[in-house]
Motif scaffolding. Structure first.
Motif, PDB file in Angstrom:
ATOM      1  N   ALA A 196      17.647  28.942  35.173  1.00 38.66           N
ATOM      2  CA  ALA A 196      16.219  28.976  35.514  1.00 38.66           C
ATOM      3  C   ALA A 196      15.436  27.990  34.658  1.00 38.66           C
ATOM      4  CB  ALA A 196      15.687  30.392  35.328  1.00 38.66           C
ATOM      5  N   GLU A 197      15.829  27.882  33.387  1.00 41.01           N
ATOM      6  CA  GLU A 197      15.159  26.958  32.465  1.00 41.01           C
ATOM      7  C   GLU A 197      15.296  25.514  32.952  1.00 41.01           C
ATOM      8  OE1 GLU A 197      14.907  26.500  27.613  1.00 41.01           O
ATOM      9  OE2 GLU A 197      16.792  27.075  28.557  1.00 41.01           O
ATOM     10  N   LEU A 198      16.492  25.143  33.407  1.00 45.96           N
ATOM     11  CA  LEU A 198      16.721  23.784  33.888  1.00 45.96           C
ATOM     12  C   LEU A 198      16.022  23.538  35.224  1.00 45.96           C
ATOM     13  CD1 LEU A 198      20.525  23.454  33.044  1.00 45.96           C
ATOM     14  CD2 LEU A 198      18.624  22.338  31.862  1.00 45.96           C
ATOM     15  N   LEU A 199      16.036  24.537  36.098  1.00 49.50           N
ATOM     16  CA  LEU A 199      15.467  24.367  37.428  1.00 49.50           C
ATOM     17  C   LEU A 199      13.946  24.275  37.391  1.00 49.50           C
ATOM     18  CD1 LEU A 199      16.084  24.210  40.466  1.00 49.50           C
ATOM     19  CD2 LEU A 199      15.933  26.700  40.539  1.00 49.50           C
ATOM     20  N   LEU A 200      13.328  25.160  36.630  1.00 51.53           N
ATOM     21  CA  LEU A 200      11.854  25.209  36.594  1.00 51.53           C
ATOM     22  C   LEU A 200      11.262  24.325  35.506  1.00 51.53           C
ATOM     23  CD1 LEU A 200      11.304  29.045  37.132  1.00 51.53           C
ATOM     24  CD2 LEU A 200      11.382  27.224  38.838  1.00 51.53           C
ATOM     25  N   GLU A 201      12.136  23.789  34.628  1.00 49.49           N
ATOM     26  CA  GLU A 201      11.688  22.893  33.540  1.00 49.49           C
ATOM     27  C   GLU A 201      10.665  23.568  32.641  1.00 49.49           C
ATOM     28  OE1 GLU A 201      10.394  19.341  35.546  1.00 49.49           O
ATOM     29  OE2 GLU A 201      12.394  18.479  35.475  1.00 49.49           O
ATOM     30  N   LEU A 202      10.906  24.862  32.370  1.00 49.52           N
ATOM     31  CA  LEU A 202      10.054  25.618  31.444  1.00 49.52           C
ATOM     32  C   LEU A 202      10.938  26.196  30.354  1.00 49.52           C
ATOM     33  CD1 LEU A 202       7.842  27.558  34.025  1.00 49.52           C
ATOM     34  CD2 LEU A 202       7.130  25.627  32.609  1.00 49.52           C
ATOM     35  N   PRO A 203      10.679  25.916  29.061  1.00 47.34           N
ATOM     36  CA  PRO A 203      11.539  26.395  27.979  1.00 47.34           C
ATOM     37  C   PRO A 203      11.514  27.914  27.858  1.00 47.34           C
ATOM     38  CG  PRO A 203       9.555  25.371  27.097  1.00 47.34           C
ATOM     39  CD  PRO A 203       9.557  25.106  28.567  1.00 47.34           C
ATOM     40  N   MET A 204      12.656  28.486  27.469  1.00 49.42           N
ATOM     41  CA  MET A 204      12.795  29.940  27.382  1.00 49.42           C
ATOM     42  C   MET A 204      11.799  30.561  26.403  1.00 49.42           C
ATOM     43  SD  MET A 204      16.205  32.151  26.420  1.00 49.42           S
ATOM     44  CE  MET A 204      17.130  31.421  27.747  1.00 49.42           C
ATOM     45  N   LYS A 205      11.594  29.916  25.256  1.00 49.64           N
ATOM     46  CA  LYS A 205      10.726  30.503  24.227  1.00 49.64           C
ATOM     47  C   LYS A 205       9.274  30.641  24.675  1.00 49.64           C
ATOM     48  CE  LYS A 205      10.052  25.999  21.958  1.00 49.64           C
ATOM     49  NZ  LYS A 205      10.227  25.249  20.708  1.00 49.64           N
ATOM     50  N   SER A 206       8.853  29.841  25.664  1.00 49.05           N
ATOM     51  CA  SER A 206       7.475  29.936  26.148  1.00 49.05           C
ATOM     52  C   SER A 206       7.339  30.866  27.349  1.00 49.05           C
ATOM     53  CB  SER A 206       6.969  28.540  26.535  1.00 49.05           C
ATOM     54  OG  SER A 206       7.695  28.031  27.643  1.00 49.05           O
ATOM     55  N   VAL A 207       8.471  31.473  27.760  1.00 46.41           N
ATOM     56  CA  VAL A 207       8.470  32.301  28.966  1.00 46.41           C
ATOM     57  C   VAL A 207       8.779  33.762  28.667  1.00 46.41           C
ATOM     58  CG1 VAL A 207       9.690  32.725  31.126  1.00 46.41           C
ATOM     59  CG2 VAL A 207       9.032  30.402  30.517  1.00 46.41           C
ATOM     60  N   ILE A 208       9.848  34.016  27.879  1.00 45.06           N
ATOM     61  CA  ILE A 208      10.290  35.389  27.604  1.00 45.06           C
ATOM     62  C   ILE A 208       9.168  36.202  26.963  1.00 45.06           C
ATOM     63  CG2 ILE A 208      11.801  36.763  26.107  1.00 45.06           C
ATOM     64  CD1 ILE A 208      13.262  35.844  28.461  1.00 45.06           C
ATOM     65  N   GLY A 209       8.954  37.406  27.514  1.00 47.07           N
ATOM     66  CA  GLY A 209       7.948  38.309  26.971  1.00 47.07           C
ATOM     67  C   GLY A 209       6.557  38.128  27.543  1.00 47.07           C
ATOM     68  N   HIS A 210       6.351  37.085  28.361  1.00 48.42           N
ATOM     69  CA  HIS A 210       5.039  36.837  28.941  1.00 48.42           C
ATOM     70  C   HIS A 210       5.005  37.251  30.415  1.00 48.42           C
ATOM     71  CE1 HIS A 210       3.728  34.615  25.394  1.00 48.42           C
ATOM     72  NE2 HIS A 210       4.898  33.986  25.421  1.00 48.42           N
ATOM     73  N   ASN A 211       3.810  37.478  30.926  1.00 46.15           N
ATOM     74  CA  ASN A 211       3.641  37.805  32.339  1.00 46.15           C
ATOM     75  C   ASN A 211       3.870  36.550  33.181  1.00 46.15           C
ATOM     76  OD1 ASN A 211       2.016  38.214  34.980  1.00 46.15           O
ATOM     77  ND2 ASN A 211       2.078  40.258  34.060  1.00 46.15           N
ATOM     78  N   TYR A 212       4.586  36.725  34.293  1.00 45.33           N
ATOM     79  CA  TYR A 212       4.949  35.557  35.110  1.00 45.33           C
ATOM     80  C   TYR A 212       3.735  34.824  35.641  1.00 45.33           C
ATOM     81  CZ  TYR A 212       3.970  38.167  39.441  1.00 45.33           C
ATOM     82  OH  TYR A 212       3.357  38.852  40.454  1.00 45.33           O
ATOM     83  N   LYS A 213       2.610  35.530  35.863  1.00 51.67           N
ATOM     84  CA  LYS A 213       1.417  34.887  36.409  1.00 51.67           C
ATOM     85  C   LYS A 213       0.773  33.932  35.412  1.00 51.67           C
ATOM     86  CE  LYS A 213       0.197  38.566  39.655  1.00 51.67           C
ATOM     87  NZ  LYS A 213      -0.858  39.495  40.115  1.00 51.67           N
ATOM     88  N   ILE A 214       1.089  34.152  34.121  1.00 50.24           N
ATOM     89  CA  ILE A 214       0.499  33.306  33.079  1.00 50.24           C
ATOM     90  C   ILE A 214       1.339  32.045  32.865  1.00 50.24           C
ATOM     91  CG2 ILE A 214      -0.120  33.202  30.633  1.00 50.24           C
ATOM     92  CD1 ILE A 214      -0.642  36.207  30.751  1.00 50.24           C
ATOM     93  N   VAL A 215       2.663  32.189  32.862  1.00 55.93           N
ATOM     94  CA  VAL A 215       3.531  31.063  32.472  1.00 55.93           C
ATOM     95  C   VAL A 215       4.045  30.253  33.662  1.00 55.93           C
ATOM     96  CG1 VAL A 215       4.252  32.143  30.320  1.00 55.93           C
ATOM     97  CG2 VAL A 215       5.544  32.598  32.409  1.00 55.93           C
ATOM     98  N   PHE A 216       4.150  30.856  34.857  1.00 52.16           N
ATOM     99  CA  PHE A 216       4.678  30.124  36.004  1.00 52.16           C
ATOM    100  C   PHE A 216       3.562  29.399  36.758  1.00 52.16           C
ATOM    101  CE2 PHE A 216       8.583  33.091  36.589  1.00 52.16           C
ATOM    102  CZ  PHE A 216       9.225  32.400  35.585  1.00 52.16           C
TER     103      PHE A 216
END
Length: 544
Positions: A196-216
């Protein structure tokens, strides 16, 4: 059950023993501690602990001897007489064995379940009988220690298994090509794989634990919103797609598959999303549709061309034969050009129809065909063409009864194309050699593997081998891999000066593979070309 009488001092001694035995790190240490305690009560010379139910014959054993203080775990069989004696007195706390002299037997119970049997050999047992209750309590304290060690060991095993399983699942997630994302009930991202990190080009540390509406991005969030609503409506697995822009340059279609996540009790814990790049699938579908369109067009166009071409060819024939009137020399040359051009178009249409039929797997029923018969008829057809260029054709057949499973039209087309090319691209006074025989898979060129669609030559002891070699112009090495492509013609002045559609070898390869065969080409520029064709040996061929 005979219940022993306990004294306060005896109980206190056992309590002290229980405290000490609980501190033992292993069951061997606990057994040694029991033996030391037992020696303070009776003059014990030997002690054995049989692990397991008193009815078991082959058990795990700890043994202590006064001459060898350290216990040595091993397996040992209980003698039948002692086993029967223990079974008959299994409800006794302690008893003196009638089978073994000066032997005290103590069943070790924990929560009324057998943990094993302690067998003590000591002198003056009867004089110490009033102290047996201490041995009984100590034995059961020893049993409790064993159970505790077993439980700790089992927990350690389960923890190791759980850790290994967790690491394995983590490795699986990390190495999956597709991305895996899990959301809890609030929409918080709890799992975010490397895919998912490679496909969406979003690093794991900025995604885990956050609401998907904020980070995606909004296009991804919108699809997840739709999927969540559909799952909440009662659907088990749902799919959705979003066009996602990579690094602000180009967009790719990302397909999401969502399913409900539950715990062991069936309570809803969120959703799991699997995401993948679906552009390759779409390209494949588009390519298949394009091939079908091409095939349909060629089929329709070829049939449509045939009718006017037949009219042109027929009319040119009437003019050439002067049935409708005499022709001047100039008119006769023009009519012959019309006939030659019409024939070239008819040949092209025939090749296109052959390609279409092969792509649609349209064929007649196979039969046993004698190679020498088919090749002989092809050579009769091409004999005049070879004579005009003074090209000698040499045939070398290992057997006149070599059979191949196929259709006459297909085999005739294959040999016609290959031999025709050999004559066409060989200079005057050259030579064409045709060989037919058998070859084992170890004698075949490596680059022809696998043997036809989905088959391997290794499964066959022999194959029919047909070789057509010439002394012609040859093919450049960098063009050898392209000669079987549709409409491809070798980049050579001699080839450009001759007529051809570039479909002959493409058709030949498709026909050979449709007959479960394979074709291989070798060539050296200026020295000639060698085509090797291999077919499965027919049951009619006399191969020893």
């Amino acid at each position: 059950m005979r219940t022993p009488q306990y004294s306060y001092s005896g109980i206190l001694d056992v309590v002290h023993f229980f405290d000490s035995v609980q501190k033992c790190a292993t069951e061997e240490d606990a057994f040694s501690a029991f033996c030391e305690y037992a020696r303070s009560i009776v003059e014990m010379t030997h002690c054995t602990f049989w692990r397991g139910n008193s009815g078991d014959k082959s058990v795990y054993m700890l043994e202590w001897h006064s001459a060898v203080p350290a216990p040595k775990p091993k397996w040992k069989s209980i003698p039948d007489q002692l086993c029967n004696e223990m079974l008959s007195k299994e409800h006794d706390c302690c008893f003196v064995s009638s089978f073994l002299e000066n032997t005290l037997v103590i069943p070790v119970r924990v929560f009324n379940q057998y943990a094993g049997v302690l067998v003590l050999k000591a002198d003056h047992l009867m004089s110490a009988k009033q102290e047996w209750h201490k041995l009984y309590l100590a034995a059961n304290s020893f049993g409790s220690c064993l159970i505790h060690h077993e439980q700790v060991f089992q927990l350690q095993e389960q923890e190791e298994l759980l850790t290994g399983t967790k690491e394995y699942l983590s490795d699986v997630l990390e190495n999956m090509v597709h991305g895996v994302i899990s959301l809890d009930e609030t929409g918080r991202i709890t799992t975010y794989s490397r895919g998912a990190e490679l496909l969406l080009e979003l690093p794991m540390k900025s995604v885990i634990g956050h609401n998907y509406k904020i980070v995606f991005p909004k296009e991804i969030s919108a699809v997840i919103d739709q999927l969540k609503k559909r799952i909440e409506s009662g659907l088990v697995v749902v799919e959705g797609e979003a066009d996602y822009v990579l690094q602000g340059t180009y967009s790719i279609p990302i397909k999401f598959t969502a399913s409900l996540l539950r715990d062991k009790k069936g309570k809803e814990k969120g959703i799991v999303l699997v995401c993948k790049d679906s552009s390759s699938v779409k390209r494949l579908v588009a390519l298949q549709e394009l091939r079908k369109m091409k095939s349909d067009f060629l089929s329709i166009a070829s049939h449509e061309f045939k009718t006017p071409l037949n009219l042109i060819t027929g009319s040119a024939g009437l003019l050439d034969e002067e049935i409708v009137g005499p022709l001047t020399d100039k008119q006769r040359r023009l009519v012959r050009l019309v006939k030659e051009g019409s024939q070239r178009l008819k040949d092209l249409i025939t090749d296109l129809l052959d390609i279409t039929r092969l792509e649609h797997n349209v064929s007649c029923a196979d039969e046993q065909l004698n190679l020498s018969d088919v090749l002989g008829e092809v050579l009769i057809l091409l004999e005049q063409q070879a004579l005009q260029k003074h090209i000698s054709i040499e045939t070398q057949f290992a057997d006149t009864n070599i059979f191949v499973q196929g259709t006459y039209d297909k085999l005739f087309k294959v040999f016609d194309n290959i031999i025709n090319n050999a004559i066409k691209y060989t200079s005057d006074n050259g030579k064409v050699i045709i060989q037919a025989g058998y070859a084992t898979h170890t004698e075949m060129p490596e680059r022809i593997y696998p043997f036809g669609p989905g088959r391997q030559l290794e499964i066959m002891e022999n194959a029919v081998e047909i070789i057509v070699a010439d002394t012609g112009i040859g093919i450049p090495e960098d063009q050898l891999d392209k000669v079987f492509n549709e409409f491809y013609r070798v980049n050579h002045p001699y080839v450009r000066a001759t007529e051809g559609t570039g479909l002959g070898l493409a058709i030949t390869k498709k026909i050979v593979e449709s007959l479960n065969g394979t074709i291989h080409v070798q060539s050296e520029l200026g020295k000639g070309t060698r085509f090797s064709i291999y077919f499965p040996v027919s049951s009619a061929s006399p191969v020893s």
